[in-house]
Structure formats: structure tokens, C-alpha cells
Motif scaffolding. Structure first.
Motif, mmCIF file in Angstrom:
data_model
loop_
_atom_site.group_PDB
_atom_site.id
_atom_site.type_symbol
_atom_site.label_atom_id
_atom_site.label_comp_id
_atom_site.label_asym_id
_atom_site.label_seq_id
_atom_site.Cartn_x
_atom_site.Cartn_y
_atom_site.Cartn_z
ATOM 1 N N LEU A 113 6.806 8.329 -4.559
ATOM 2 C CA LEU A 113 6.876 8.275 -3.469
ATOM 3 C C LEU A 113 7.248 7.258 -1.860
ATOM 4 N N GLY A 114 6.651 7.124 -2.405
ATOM 5 C CA GLY A 114 5.917 6.074 -0.819
ATOM 6 C C GLY A 114 4.962 6.281 -0.147
ATOM 7 N N CYS A 115 4.096 7.732 -1.087
ATOM 8 C CA CYS A 115 3.087 7.419 0.313
ATOM 9 C C CYS A 115 1.702 6.573 0.407
ATOM 10 N N ILE A 116 0.445 6.598 1.231
ATOM 11 C CA ILE A 116 0.110 5.597 1.318
ATOM 12 C C ILE A 116 -1.283 6.220 0.655
ATOM 13 N N PRO A 117 -2.019 5.598 -0.882
ATOM 14 C CA PRO A 117 -2.790 6.065 -1.624
ATOM 15 C C PRO A 117 -4.464 5.601 -0.895
ATOM 16 N N GLY A 118 -5.319 6.620 -0.582
ATOM 17 C CA GLY A 118 -6.749 5.698 -0.649
ATOM 18 C C GLY A 118 -7.867 5.375 -1.030
ATOM 19 N N TYR A 119 -8.545 4.568 -0.625
ATOM 20 C CA TYR A 119 -9.206 3.553 -1.752
ATOM 21 C C TYR A 119 -10.515 4.214 -1.893
ATOM 22 N N HIS A 120 -11.167 4.680 -2.732
ATOM 23 C CA HIS A 120 -13.243 4.919 -2.767
ATOM 24 C C HIS A 120 -13.681 3.731 -3.331
ATOM 25 N N PRO A 121 -14.769 3.474 -2.811
ATOM 26 C CA PRO A 121 -15.198 1.832 -2.931
ATOM 27 C C PRO A 121 -15.984 2.146 -3.353
ATOM 28 N N GLU A 122 -16.594 2.921 -4.080
ATOM 29 C CA GLU A 122 -17.985 3.679 -4.923
ATOM 30 C C GLU A 122 -17.433 3.418 -5.824
ATOM 31 N N LYS A 123 -15.894 4.060 -6.530
ATOM 32 C CA LYS A 123 -15.001 4.805 -7.632
ATOM 33 C C LYS A 123 -14.034 3.625 -7.997
ATOM 34 N N LYS A 124 -14.025 2.371 -6.830
ATOM 35 C CA LYS A 124 -13.254 1.774 -7.684
ATOM 36 C C LYS A 124 -12.035 1.896 -8.017
ATOM 37 N N ASN A 125 -11.948 2.564 -6.991
ATOM 38 C CA ASN A 125 -10.421 3.292 -7.368
ATOM 39 C C ASN A 125 -9.357 4.125 -6.180
ATOM 40 N N PHE A 126 -8.069 4.307 -6.787
ATOM 41 C CA PHE A 126 -7.370 4.571 -5.480
ATOM 42 C C PHE A 126 -6.710 5.656 -5.818
ATOM 43 N N GLY B 275 1.043 -1.162 0.500
ATOM 44 C CA GLY B 275 0.068 -0.067 0.063
ATOM 45 C C GLY B 275 0.691 1.209 -0.215
ATOM 46 N N LEU B 276 2.134 1.223 -1.098
ATOM 47 C CA LEU B 276 2.880 2.305 -1.118
ATOM 48 C C LEU B 276 3.148 2.771 -2.117
#
Lengths: 178, 404
Positions: free
Chosen positions: A108-121, A103-104
Motif C-alpha cells: 500500500l505504498g509505505c516506505i520500507p526501511g533497510y537493515h544493513p546488517e541483515k541486508k533486508n527491507f 522505495g514504496l
């Protein structure tokens, strides 16, 4: 003349021994900065894959890093199958498909967030985006989310061990060695 | 062995053994400074004093700080801030000084660029100064890790990841620097060592080099005039102080210098007592959490311009642009092809180059702070291109500069 060549020899011998000592100390210094064996051995994470819910991102921890587990819905699997790049990224355990990624952000190694409705990070640091299989859809990340070494063991997934499915992913370039 | 006589005073006793009169003459009473200067020439002394403040406040922080991932955050935010008598004072002096020191460094640098103080024998002053800038940057970064808050952790993660070299994927190197797969205990301990010992030692050595580099070419002046220091010093010593172009470092120059330092210190302690919050990012008051990235990661204001040069490009191009921005200032004395050592205002196109560079860096700084979206992203992109373009242009516009 004899004296000065003797002096020259002494100088060279002194220089050579100092040089060897300097290189040896540099090596010792380099080794002292290496990760400790206890850190390197800090093991393997075993996950029970039957516990995850569809389209719900769960973050596990492996070697101090976050691991994204996203169980795919039938619709997502169908969509992924239409794109060979996407389906190759998924891990099949039993009859279910999972996204298993580090999950990086590969930028540059930040943690992306997940959007369940859009099904993307979405990575908030520099605006990089990934789809539900972890493949990159918007720069700056240079590639999809890396996949950690795994081995499928019945209903379980062992992180840190390189199973045949993972080796296949390395070979066909689906992921880099994370 | 030298011949010693019975000392007539403590001064004489020391003088026979240490030559304190000679030291005083060489360092102060016969170290010559041009008269034709302005308040911008006081920035060096301001920097020396700010470094002193950092050193003293750092010593007191070091008495209670614990370089351990479990206790570091509380040792700063609880022990030092709540329990230690006047602990807050040392922390706020340290934090404010770490930020303000960069403001003064930038003023110091742009003063040097404006007056051409990096040319004609003054190249080593510029290069040693740039080495100090790099050392101060490393010192600021390593110090920022120590409170082990969210910004510490994630800045550490992002900056160490730069060493993977983009497509080179040098993850081994990154893990070697960290001593772990992620910033953890090994990382905190080694950055603690760097912050309190190795880098300060390097800074002290470089300050010595920087001062030493000044002795032969001497300090520049407002017109870039080549002064015959020996002749002017002779006039001064003969009592003709009014017609001499130079004054002694101490007490003449220092008495004026300390006035500027005094004004600076009023500003500095105003910040320490009433506005220390500008140097304290609220996000860093959350303890480090490796499983949660803050919504928006940005460096302290003094790194924003180079961060913005990294940001608008794809990873590899961004890294190359960033590396370019980090080292290009070192090359200034060699990229400036003009023999003129005069203020930028008398140098034709260079005048515009100077102001364009200053304004571009301010724009880059502003764009580095805002989220990388829409218009800001575009402005940042063009400002980064302008930065690179200006450096490429520099040798050409200075080569054809008219001799003044």
C-alpha cells in the motif's frame, strides 16, 4: 396525433442534445481531474552512479517518489547470481551492480526501511519484507519493489527514460511499468 | 393569484405569504412520535446538532486555512492555533466533533439493528442512513488531509493506493484521483474542494432524504409495534393525551430529546476543553514528508474495524474483504429474512448474531490499532473471518426464525 408526435420528436431531440451535453461535460470534468502537463513533464532525474558506497542505502527522488539505490557488495552479487530472479533485478553500471527500486512498498505504498546488517527491507506498515535486490520475501506485498524506468548512460543513470535494459526487465516480468 | 388581505400582524403577514402555520403543523405540532421509546431515539437529534457544530466551527476554520502544500500545515498549527482569537476553540470543536460523530453514528446504527428499524417499509431509512455513513466517511477522510501533516500525507497515499485494485495495477486511476504521481498540490486542492463543498452538499441532501424517508413509515418503537398513527393522533388532538400512543414532535418529544442532547453536550464540551488530544494524532504534528513513512500508520479509531478486515489478508483477498465490509451493511434489510420487527432479545438466534457482530467489531477496532504482529495478527485474522461469516449466516438464521 400529429401534435403529439411532434411533441414526441421535440422531447427526443431535447433529450439527445442534453445527453450529448452531459457526456461532453463529464469528459471535461474527467480531464480537469487529470494530472497537469507540467506535473507529467516534471522530468527526468540523472544520477552519477560512481558516488555510491557499498551496502549503504541512498534515497533519491524521482517524480516526488523515493528511489532506493543500493550498491551491492561482491558477496551480495555472488549471492544474487545464485538466484536468477535476484540477479535480473540488479542494474549493472560499469562493473558495479546496483539495486534501483521505487522505495514504496508494493502493498500500500509505505516506505520500507533497510537493515544493513541483515541486508533486508522491512515495511513497518503491514510487516512486508524484501531482500537486498528488492525481491519480496514476506507477504502481504504481492511482488518485489518496482523498478523505475531507467537508461544507462556511461557512468550515469537517467530515471524516467526507458533504456534497453529496462525494456528487457519489463519483457521478462522482473518489474511492472512503475 | 391568491387573494391577500391587509395583515393583522407580522405573523399573519408571513403566514399569508409563506404558510408558516402549515409548515409548523406538518413539521412539528402534528408530526407524531411514539411514546414507547427510550434515550437511544435521541441519537438522530444529537447527530443533527453535532453536524451543526461541525458546520459552524468549519466556517471559522475556513477563514484562515490555506489549501497550499507550503502553507497548509502552518496555517493550521500556527495561524489558527496561535494567532486567531479562539482559533483553537474552532479547531478542537471540529476535531472532537469529527471523531464523536462516528461514535454516535455507530450507536444510532446498532440501535436500528437491535430494534429492527430497517424492516417493513423502513428500508429507505436504513439505506439513506448508510449513504450518510459513506458520505461522512469521505468527509472525515478528506478533512484529515487538510492539516498536511505526516498522517495526512501517508493516509492519503495508502487510501488512494487502494484504488489501484491490487493485482489490477490501475496506477493510472490512482494518479488521476491524485492529479499527480504522489499526493501533492493538486491532491490537496481537490480534497479541500471535496471537504468544504461537494461532500457537505451531498450530506445536506442525504439528511433531507433520511428525514423524508421517516415520514411515511414513521419512527419505530421499543416493541416494533405497528401503530395506527392517524387513530392515535386523533385521540391526542381530542385531548386524550394519556391514552394516545403518540406525542407531537414539538414541543413534547423535543423537550425530552433536548434533555439527552444536553447531557451529550456536557460530555462533548468536556472533551473539547479537557481531552481534545484524543482526536489529535501526535504524528500529524510533523509536516508531511513524502520521503519518510511514519513507523506505524493507522487510521482514526472509527475506520479501524474495516482497516483490520483489509490487513490480515494478502493484497487482493484483503481488498475484496475490505470492499465487502464497506457495502454489506447496505444489504441488511434484504439479508434479514425474518418478518419479525421486534427487539433482538426476542428474536432467538438473531439475539446472538447481534451481540456477536457488536463484539466482533469492537475486537476488530482494537486489533486495528495495535501493530500487526504475533497474537494480535492472529486475533485480527479470525475476527475478520468472523465478520464475513456472520454476514453469510444472517439469511439462514433469520429465515428459520420463529414468527413472534
Amino acid at each position: 396525433m400529429k401534435n403529439s408526435s411532434r411533441r414526441g420528436f421535440m422531447g427526443k431531440a431535447f433529450g439527445a442534445i442534453t445527453g450529448v451535453g452531459a457526456v461532453a461535460s463529464l469528459y471535461a470534468m474527467k480531464r480537469s481531474w487529470d494530472p497537469l502537463p507540467s506535473v507529467k513533464a516534471a522530468g527526468f532525474t540523472t544520477l552519477d552512479m560512481s558516488t555510491y558506497k557499498e551496502n549503504e542505502l541512498v534515497t533519491e527522488k524521482w517524480r516526488g517518489k523515493p528511489i532506493f539505490i543500493l550498491k551491492q557488495t561482491t558477496e551480495m552479487v555472488k549471492k544474487a547470481k545464485s538466484n536468477p530472479r535476484d540477479i535480473e533485478r540488479l542494474v549493472k553500471v560499469g562493473d558495479d551492480y546496483f539495486m534501483v527500486c521505487l522505495g514504496l512498498c508494493t502493498h500500500l505504498g509505505c516506505i520500507p526501511g533497510y537493515h544493513p546488517e541483515k541486508k533486508n527491507f522491512l515495511c513497518a506498515c503491514h510487516g512486508g519484507m524484501y531482500d537486498f535486490t528488492g525481491d519480496v520475501t514476506k507477504a502481504p506485498p504481492p511482488r518485489g519493489l518496482d523498478i523505475p524506468p531507467f537508461k544507462i548512460d556511461g557512468n550515469k543513470l537517467v530515471l524516467g527514460e526507458e533504456g534497453s535494459e529496462y525494456k528487457k526487465m519489463l519483457e521478462n516480468g522482473t518489474t511492472l511499468r512503475a | 393569484m391568491a387573494h391577500f388581505t391587509k395583515a393583522t400582524s407580522l405573523h399573519d403577514w408571513l403566514n399569508q405569504r409563506l404558510g408558516i402555520d402549515t409548515v409548523r403543523r406538518v413539521m412539528a405540532t402534528e408530526y407524531w412520535i411514539p411514546k414507547n421509546i427510550n434515550f437511544l431515539w435521541a441519537m438522530g437529534m444529537i447527530l443533527a446538532i453535532t453536524f451543526g457544530l461541525l458546520l459552524v466551527s468549519g466556517i471559522f476554520l475556513l477563514m484562515y486555512y490555506q489549501p497550499n502544500v507550503a502553507t497548509a500545515f502552518d496555517s493550521v498549527n500556527y495561524t489558527i492555533m496561535q494567532e486567531v482569537g479562539y482559533g483553537w476553540l474552532w479547531r478542537h470543536i471540529h476535531g472532537v466533533a469529527a471523531s464523536v460523530v462516528f461514535l454516535i453514528i455507530y450507536i444510532h446504527m446498532f440501535t436500528g439493528i437491535y430494534y429492527g428499524s430497517y424492516k417493513k417499509g423502513r428500508e429507505m431509512i436504513w439505506i439513506s442512513g448508510m449513504l450518510l455513513f459513506v458520505a461522512f466517511s469521505a468527509e472525515a477522510f478528506s478533512g484529515y488531509m487538510l492539516p498536511w501533516g505526516q498522517m495526512s500525507y501517508w493516509a492519503g497515499m495508502v487510501i488512494t493506493n487502494l484504488f489501484s485494485g491490487g493485482s489490477l495495477h490501475a496506477n493510472g486511476l490512482v494518479e488521476w484521483i491524485r492529479g499527480d504521481y504522489v499526493p501533492a498540490q493538486a491532491f490537496l486542492s481537490r480534497f479541500f474542494m471535496l471537504h468544504v463543498l461537494l461532500i457537505p452538499l451531498a450530506i445536506l441532501g442525504l439528511i433531507g432524504l433520511h428525514f423524508g424517508a421517516l415520514r411515511i413509515p414513521h419512527v419505530n418503537n421499543q416493541d416494533g409495534e405497528e401503530i395506527d398513527f392517524e387513530a392515535e393522533a386523533a385521540k391526542y388532538k381530542a385531548g386524550d393525551k394519556a391514552n394516545s400512543k403518540v406525542i407531537a414532535f414539538a414541543n413534547d418529544f423535543m423537550s425530552k430529546d433536548m434533555m439527552v442532547v444536553g447531557i451529550y453536550l456536557i460530555f462533548f464540551f468536556y472533551l473539547v476543553f479537557y481531552h481534545y488530544d484524543f482526536a489529535m494524532d501526535p504524528v500529524n504534528f510533523d509536516p508531511a514528508n513524502g520521503l519518510k513513512t511514519p513507523a506505524h500508520i493507522y487510521p482514526e479509531w472509527y475506520f479501524l474495524w474495516s482497516y483490520e478486515i483489509l490487513r490480515p489478508f494478502s493484497t487482493d483477498v484483503g481488498l475484496i474483504a475490505f470492499a465487502f465490509a464497506q457495502v454489506i451493511f447496505f444489504a441488511l434489510p434484504f439479508l434479514d429474512r425474518s418478518p419479525n420487527t421486534v427487539p433482538a432479545s426476542r428474536r432467538g438466534l438473531f439475539k446472538f448474531w447481534f451481540w456477536a457482530m457488536l463484539i466482533d467489531m469492537i475486537i476488530l477496532t482494537a486489533m486495528g490499532k495495535v501493530p500487526p504482529q504475533g497474537l494480535f495478527s492472529t486475533i485480527g485474522f479470525y475476527a475478520a473471518l468472523t465478520f464475513i461469516g456472520l454476514w453469510i449466516l444472517l439469511p439462514f438464521i433469520t429465515k428459520f426464525e420463529k414468527k413472534v
